[in-house]
Design a protein around this motif. Structure first.
Motif, short mmCIF file in Angstrom:
data_model
loop_
_atom_site.label_atom_id
_atom_site.label_comp_id
_atom_site.label_asym_id
_atom_site.label_seq_id
_atom_site.Cartn_x
_atom_site.Cartn_y
_atom_site.Cartn_z
N HIS A 166 11.99 7.76 13.60
CA HIS A 166 13.75 8.51 13.85
C HIS A 166 13.73 6.75 14.06
N GLU A 167 13.57 6.02 14.20
CA GLU A 167 14.24 4.33 14.00
C GLU A 167 13.70 4.21 13.39
N VAL A 168 13.45 4.25 12.05
CA VAL A 168 13.96 4.57 10.50
C VAL A 168 15.20 4.62 9.83
N ARG A 169 15.79 3.98 9.65
CA ARG A 169 16.99 4.96 9.64
C ARG A 169 17.59 4.39 7.99
N ASP A 170 16.44 3.58 7.26
CA ASP A 170 17.75 2.87 6.20
C ASP A 170 16.42 3.87 5.29
N ASP A 171 17.25 4.96 4.20
CA ASP A 171 16.88 5.23 3.01
C ASP A 171 15.90 4.40 2.78
N SER A 172 16.66 3.50 1.61
CA SER A 172 15.33 2.54 1.17
C SER A 172 14.03 2.50 1.34
N ALA A 173 13.89 1.99 2.75
CA ALA A 173 12.96 1.39 3.12
C ALA A 173 11.82 2.83 2.75
N TYR A 174 12.47 3.89 2.94
CA TYR A 174 11.40 5.20 2.15
C TYR A 174 11.10 5.15 1.10
N ARG A 175 12.19 5.25 -0.04
CA ARG A 175 12.12 5.30 -1.65
C ARG A 175 11.58 4.23 -1.58
N ARG A 176 11.52 2.87 -1.26
CA ARG A 176 10.21 1.47 -1.88
C ARG A 176 9.02 2.17 -0.88
N GLN A 177 8.92 2.33 -0.03
CA GLN A 177 6.92 2.77 0.32
C GLN A 177 6.61 4.16 -0.09
N ASN A 178 7.40 4.88 -0.39
CA ASN A 178 6.97 6.28 -0.75
C ASN A 178 7.59 7.05 -2.67
N HIS A 179 8.03 6.02 -3.22
CA HIS A 179 7.93 6.76 -4.69
C HIS A 179 8.07 5.22 -5.22
N GLU A 180 8.60 4.14 -5.04
CA GLU A 180 8.33 2.89 -6.10
C GLU A 180 6.86 2.79 -5.88
N VAL A 181 6.09 2.37 -4.40
CA VAL A 181 4.56 1.59 -4.67
C VAL A 181 4.07 2.59 -5.37
N THR A 182 4.44 4.26 -5.24
CA THR A 182 3.45 5.12 -5.90
C THR A 182 3.24 5.05 -7.17
N VAL A 183 4.77 5.14 -7.88
CA VAL A 183 5.29 4.75 -8.92
C VAL A 183 3.16 3.41 -9.67
N GLN A 184 4.10 2.49 -9.02
CA GLN A 184 3.49 0.81 -9.33
C GLN A 184 1.93 1.03 -9.15
N LEU A 185 1.72 2.14 -8.00
CA LEU A 185 -0.13 1.99 -7.60
C LEU A 185 -0.53 2.59 -9.43
N HIS A 186 0.01 3.69 -9.81
CA HIS A 186 -0.34 4.60 -10.36
C HIS A 186 -0.08 3.66 -12.12
N ASP A 187 0.97 3.26 -11.80
CA ASP A 187 0.70 2.52 -13.67
C ASP A 187 -0.14 0.67 -13.03
N ALA A 188 -0.02 0.67 -12.03
CA ALA A 188 -1.63 -0.69 -12.61
C ALA A 188 -2.54 0.89 -12.14
N SER A 189 -3.27 1.28 -11.97
CA SER A 189 -4.04 1.93 -11.77
C SER A 189 -4.35 2.95 -13.57
N ILE A 190 -3.31 3.13 -14.31
CA ILE A 190 -3.87 3.61 -15.62
C ILE A 190 -3.82 2.16 -16.43
N ALA A 191 -3.24 1.00 -15.83
CA ALA A 191 -3.32 -0.29 -16.80
C ALA A 191 -5.14 -0.97 -16.45
N ALA A 192 -5.57 -0.58 -14.90
CA ALA A 192 -7.20 -1.18 -14.97
C ALA A 192 -7.83 -0.26 -15.38
N GLY A 193 -7.54 0.65 -16.15
CA GLY A 193 -8.54 1.37 -16.53
C GLY A 193 -8.79 3.02 -15.48
N VAL A 194 -8.49 2.61 -15.11
CA VAL A 194 -8.64 4.06 -14.79
C VAL A 194 -8.03 5.71 -14.90
#
Length: 158
Positions: A88-116
């Protein structure tokens, strides 16, 4: 098999790390906050016997602020559990977007690049994508109706 587990110091993460070690896998365990020893996680290395003591590698990283490319290097699979959960104390939508969407996409892409290999990236979503997280009997046909930024951005990451 070497497996990267993000969010390894969390409740689910600790269970996943322990299970992987018991199964004889090597684990690169990502954590962000307190040192693992302060969470009682030092005992995890003993779960799989002497071999697990060398099979558990702790990596401290803030996924929302760092370069994710080195994390999956040398790994055969990724279990992505790290997230900014609904608070409840986190009201910034961009914080959720960054951590839960952008990080997931970047980690997925990094995993593919690393040969996973494709199909070896496991992502933990949430029942919040359905608009509630109690009394829910859901399957893949259940309509999604997220009502929080947390649920909305986890759904987007799916």
């Amino acid at each position: 098999m070497r497996v990267l587990v993000t969010g390894a110091a969390g409740c689910v993460g600790r269970a996943v790390v322990a299970r992987l070690l018991r199964g004889g896998h090597a684990v690169r365990a990502q954590w962000r906050g307190r040192p693992p020893a302060s969470l009682g996680l030092g005992a995890l290395a003993a779960i799989g016997g002497d071999a697990a003591a060398t099979a558990l590698e702790w990596v401290r990283a803030d996924l929302a602020r760092g370069d994710l490319r080195p994390l999956p290097d040398g790994c055969d699979a990724v279990v992505h559990l790290a997230a900014l959960v609904h608070r409840h104390e986190v009201r910034d939508d961009s914080a959720y977007r960054r951590q839960n969407h952008e990080v997931t996409v970047q980690l997925h892409d990094a995993s593919i690049a690393a040969g996973v290999p494709r199909g070896r990236f496991a992502f933990a979503s949430t029942t919040a994508v359905y608009g509630r997280d109690f009394g829910l009997h859901a399957d893949e046909r259940t309509p999604v109706r997220p009502v929080t930024p947390y649920g909305r951005w986890k759904l987007e990451a799916e």
